[in-house]
Design an enzyme around this catalytic site. Sequence first.
Site, PDB file in Angstrom:
ATOM      1  N   GLY A   8       0.831  -1.192   0.000  1.00  0.00           N
ATOM      2  CA  GLY A   8       0.000   0.000   0.000  1.00  0.00           C
ATOM      3  C   GLY A   8       0.867   1.243   0.000  1.00  0.00           C
ATOM      4  N   GLN A  12      -1.399   7.745   1.489  1.00  0.00           N
ATOM      5  CA  GLN A  12      -0.979   8.951   2.198  1.00  0.00           C
ATOM      6  C   GLN A  12       0.258   8.714   3.051  1.00  0.00           C
ATOM      7  OE1 GLN A  12      -3.504  10.305   5.389  1.00  0.00           O
ATOM      8  NE2 GLN A  12      -2.843  12.434   5.202  1.00  0.00           N
ATOM      9  N   ILE A  35      -0.799  -1.591  -6.041  1.00  0.00           N
ATOM     10  CA  ILE A  35      -1.541  -2.261  -7.105  1.00  0.00           C
ATOM     11  C   ILE A  35      -1.158  -1.745  -8.492  1.00  0.00           C
ATOM     12  CG2 ILE A  35      -3.536  -0.714  -7.167  1.00  0.00           C
ATOM     13  CD1 ILE A  35      -5.222  -3.424  -7.098  1.00  0.00           C
ATOM     14  N   TYR A 143     -14.740   1.341   9.133  1.00  0.00           N
ATOM     15  CA  TYR A 143     -13.308   1.625   9.278  1.00  0.00           C
ATOM     16  C   TYR A 143     -12.866   1.339  10.712  1.00  0.00           C
ATOM     17  CZ  TYR A 143      -9.058   4.537   9.518  1.00  0.00           C
ATOM     18  OH  TYR A 143      -7.775   5.013   9.715  1.00  0.00           O
TER      19      TYR A 143
END
Length: 322
Positions: A8, A12, A35, A143
Amino acid sequence: MKKILIVGAGGQIGSELVPHLRSIYGNSNVVAADISAEKCKALAEAGPFEELNALDGEGFSAIVKKYNIDTIFNLVALLSATGEKNPKLAWDINIGALTNSLYIAKDNNCAVFTPSSIGAFGNDTPKDKTPQDTLQRSNTTIYGVCKVTGELLSDYYFNRFGVDTRSVRFPGLISYVTLPGGGTTDYAVEIYYDAIRKGSFTCNVKEGTYMDMMYMPDALNAVVQLMEADPSKLKHRNSFNIASMSFEPEQIAAEIRKHIPNFKMDYQIDPVKQAIANSWPNSMDDTCAREEWGWAPKFDLTSMTNDMLIKVKEKFDKGLIK
């Protein structure tokens, strides 16, 4: 940490953590994975890069073996406001990537860092100086549910299989490098861009809404400091409260007016983000992080605002943003 994989990497945190770690451990020893290489050109050009869907366990494992990885940073996540638009997708991505990270770490003797968040707390959690160990069962976002699950699952892999899992509960992160990505605290980044761009800002959370925030340089230092800490001193692995500053929108606007006196702010409340913000702490107690591994932030609201306005203006002046 000797051979590091950041999954990832284009998000951010990752877009800044990768170069930070490469500056410490050397470019060749920090592998970035995401990705798409196209969206991570700068990272791919500066050091090793692998295209990876973190839900692909076989591909994930192959990269770990290829580079003899000893530390995995799992930064894959859909953020709070974005996750509410598609809860199933948020669960599948957030927990799927974590499960693969832990399982692969177990089989390859790797340490694992996975960020948790103030989003792990809920409506019934104490709001002020939220304790390290407290109620986390009143969560109102997918989340947050994923973050609590991640903390428990990481503890399980440490206690059951001896995987060296470590984590911090990040506040809202503020950075001039990467634009916001769908989080509830995004206003605290957007306000600096609009202050430079047009001298005004429309805030989507109410006046008086306090949330913990942190400047990205402190966040990066916290990650390295925790991962290099003596494991025998860590009583709380997953996950440490870390804090730097807590403020509400009028306070950040007041700091900006010290530099841009005519700056104006009004409000157009986003009900989804406001509800999420209301469920989160006003401030966290980070005593355990300070005692167990020496956590100490360097930036407060004043020093962060000084730096953010300088750096954001430089981006406009160079034509990097409009």
